[in-house]
Each structure stands twice: as structure tokens, then as C-alpha cells.
Scaffold this motif. Structure first.
Motif: not given
Length: 364
Positions: A138-145
Motif C-alpha cells: 500500500v502506498v501512503l501519500t500526503f500532499d502539500d507538506g
């Protein structure tokens, strides 16, 4: 795609809906809150030893897969992979795409219990998937910092209830749940203004196996600007990452999921003497991604799933729906053979795999 036809016919519409909702939600926020406006759980595989406790940056040792072993663990490395998309982690959500620490914690606990193992977007896009046999990436991704995603407390540890704090907490309870994720940042990573604080944050994340990569300089809608400006937006952020000590980006997330009019500009190009070349460019929704080994995997438009419950526009297109769907359709899910040098698939799927990967294909 092997998803039911009733779903695939409207996937394009769903993607537009997800992106539109995100844009509208963000546009309604006060300016200071906008990002830079600026079934049963999976059983352990009994035939192979349990994976060791993972270090923060570690990956499990590989096995040498054989057709018999691949069949035993039901390996299917042509299967679908959930790439989950998060934004802010707030105790009191403002926009529909926000999640609370409790909601994030619950979703990660579900993933851990069901046998998912996190990998970074970089590892996924480059096909460097090192997951124990019988488990699922599974790939956990978070946008915008955003500051809610990562901050260090007075002791130099991730602050509780930030995204990283929750990931580390869940991994502490589930040793096989590898604590890594991808953070796609803009020009003020994690709300930090001074370069020393930015460097400290990026160094902590990189040293602990997290990926910090490109989300453009000022979160511009790349479809609405000229080609030269697209390249400038990407290169300026690459230069910032270099100053902060992060590796060159191999992945990029499109702000608002908006593809430039010249699609290839998002993957590779140059501006002012600096080049970029990404292994994967990620959209904003709204279904699981194909395997990076699959013939129909599009590196310039990798699907993600918004993290959310089954309500409103998310009745079918967000994380709760898709994780339940994959749980009910295990034959459609990517299942690792534990061997990073081989691609194991059921014989009937042999024609779906790219022959030029340079890895041995095991069809059973």
C-alpha cells in the motif's frame, strides 16, 4: 481492467468529481489555511517464517520464489495496489478532504490487520516492491507538506497526532507495518519558513525511510499555465529539495490532479539548465493503481484513492469503499511473492506483464 464494467465506465467522471471537490473545498478555506496559496483479516503465511521486526528504514529480506511457493502464497504481482491520498490531518476538519488523527489511525490499523505493508511512491513507481510473501503493498501519500503532517517535538520525535506520529505509533503496535510514506511538498514544507528548520524536517524523514518529493513550487494548476511555467514550477521545487538534502525526486503529484496540456511536461523536461525525469506522476483519484509491472500501467497518470468514508461522492470512489472491495475480491489484489527479483503471477495473467522489466517472470 478487471474491475467490474459497471465501475469502469464512469471512472473518468469520478476522477473529475474527486478533483473538483478538492478544488472547491480548498477554495472555501480561509487564506491562512490554504496550502501555499499561496471479510476476515488476512492470515499469516504459514509456510514462510514471520518477517522480522522492521527498522524504520528497513525492508524485509527477500526469498527466492519458485512456482510452488508462489502458488502456496497466492502471489499475484499483476494485481491492483491502493495508493492512498491524504491532505491535512486535523482534529477539527475544515474541508471534506481533511482527516482527523483518529480517522487516520483507524484506517492504518485496518491496513495493518489485513496484511498491507507500506512502500513509498518512489519504490512503487520504480518497481522496487519489497514486501513479505503473501502480503500486499500500500502506498501512503500526503500532499502539500502541511504542518499537520509532520513536526518534531521538543525531544526531536514526531509530534503526536501528526501524520508521521500516527504512522510511527501504528507501526509500533504492528511490527510488519513498515513506517514509511511519501510527502509531496511545496515551497514551504510543513509550514516551516527558515531553511534550517526545513532541512531538519527533511533530513529526519529521509533518514527514517520516508520519501519527500515534488508537488510543484506554488501548487499551481499545471493545466492553466504555459508550458515553460510548468517546467519552472517543477524545477524550482527540485532545487529546493536539493538545498534541503533530499534525493532528486523520482515521483511527482499533480496539484489538484490537473494534467498539463502537454502531458509529457509533467514527467520530464528542463528549465534554466536543470532537468527532471520522474518514474511516476500521480493523479488525485479515484481507483486503485495497476501494478507497475502491468502493460497498462501509465507512469504519467498513476491513480490514487482519496482517504474518506463511504458518503456523498465517496460512496464508491474513496478509501473505505475500495479497501472493502479489495478485501472482498482478493484475486484482484497485488499479492507479493517476497522475491524482489521475480514477478509471480497466475498463468492466466502471463500476457498482462511487461516483458522488458528485466526480472524473471514466474507463472504458475
Amino acid at each position: 481492467m478487471r474491475i467490474p464494467a459497471s465501475l469502469t465506465r464512469i471512472i473518468g467522471i469520478a476522477n473529475v468529481v474527486v478533483v473538483t471537490v478538492a478544488i472547491v473545498g480548498l477554495s472555501l478555506l480561509p487564506s491562512e489555511n490554504r496550502p501555499h496559496a499561496k471479510p476476515k483479516d488476512v492470515a499469516e503465511v504459514q509456510s514462510s517464517p514471520a518477517p522480522p521486526t522492521l527498522t524504520p528504514v528497513g525492508q524485509p529480506p527477500g526469498v527466492v520464489a519458485t512456482p510452488e511457493f508462489a502458488r502456496q502464497v497466492h502471489a499475484n504481482e499483476d494485481g491492483l495496489v491502493p495508493v492512498l491520498m491524504y491532505h491535512r490531518i486535523l482534529s477539527h476538519p475544515i474541508a471534506s478532504i481533511d482527516r482527523t488523527p483518529a480517522q487516520l489511525r483507524k484506517e492504518l490499523e485496518t491496513l495493518a490487520r489485513q496484511g498491507y505493508v507500506p512502500i513509498t511512491a518512489r519504490e512503487f513507481a520504480t518497481g522496487d516492491i519489497r514486501v513479505p510473501a503473501g502480503r500486499f503493498p500500500v502506498v501512503l501519500t500526503f500532499d502539500d507538506g502541511h504542518p499537520s503532517q509532520f513536526a518534531l517535538d521538543a525531544s526531536g520525535n514526531p509530534a503526536p497526532d501528526t501524520a508521521v506520529g500516527v504512522i510511527q505509533e501504528v507501526a509500533g503496535r504492528h511490527p510488519s507495518f513498515r513506517p514509511v510514506a511519501t510527502f509531496w511538498i511545496n515551497r514551504e514544507p510543513f509550514g516551516l519558513w527558515d531553511k534550517e528548520s526545513q532541512k531538519a524536517a527533511v533530513h529526519w524523514l529521509v533518514d527514517h525511510g520516508y520519501e519527500v518529493a515534488n508537488h510543484t513550487w506554488s501548487h499551481s494548476n499545471l493545466r492553466a499555465i504555459k508550458r515553460k511555467r510548468v517546467r519552472e514550477q517543477i524545477v524550482r521545487l527540485e532545487r529546493l529539495l536539493k538545498k534541503l538534502g533530499a534525493p532528486s525526486s523520482k515521483t511527482m503529484a499533480l496539484p489538484y490532479g490537473s494534467v498539463p496540456r502537454a502531458k509529457k511536461e509533467a514527467r520530464s523536461g528542463s528549465w534554466d539548465g536543470t532537468r527532471y525525469d520522474f518514474a511516476g506522476v500521480f493523479l488525485a483519484g479515484a481507483e486503485p493503481s495497476f501494478s507497475p509491472y502491468a502493460k497498462n500501467f501509465d507512469r504519467g497518470a498513476i491513480q490514487r484513492i482519496q482517504s474518506n468514508g463511504k458518503k456523498g461522492e465517496c460512496r464508491k470512489w474513496c478509501s473505505q469503499y475500495w479497501l472493502e472491495w479489495l478485501h472482498k475480491h482478493p484475486g484482484e489484489r497485488y499479492v507479493s511473492d517476497g522475491d524482489p527479483d521475480r514477478i509471480s503471477i497466475p498463468e492466466k495473467l502471463r500476457g498482462n506483464i511487461v516483458a522488458k522489466r528485466g526480472l524473471q517472470v514466474i507463472a504458475y
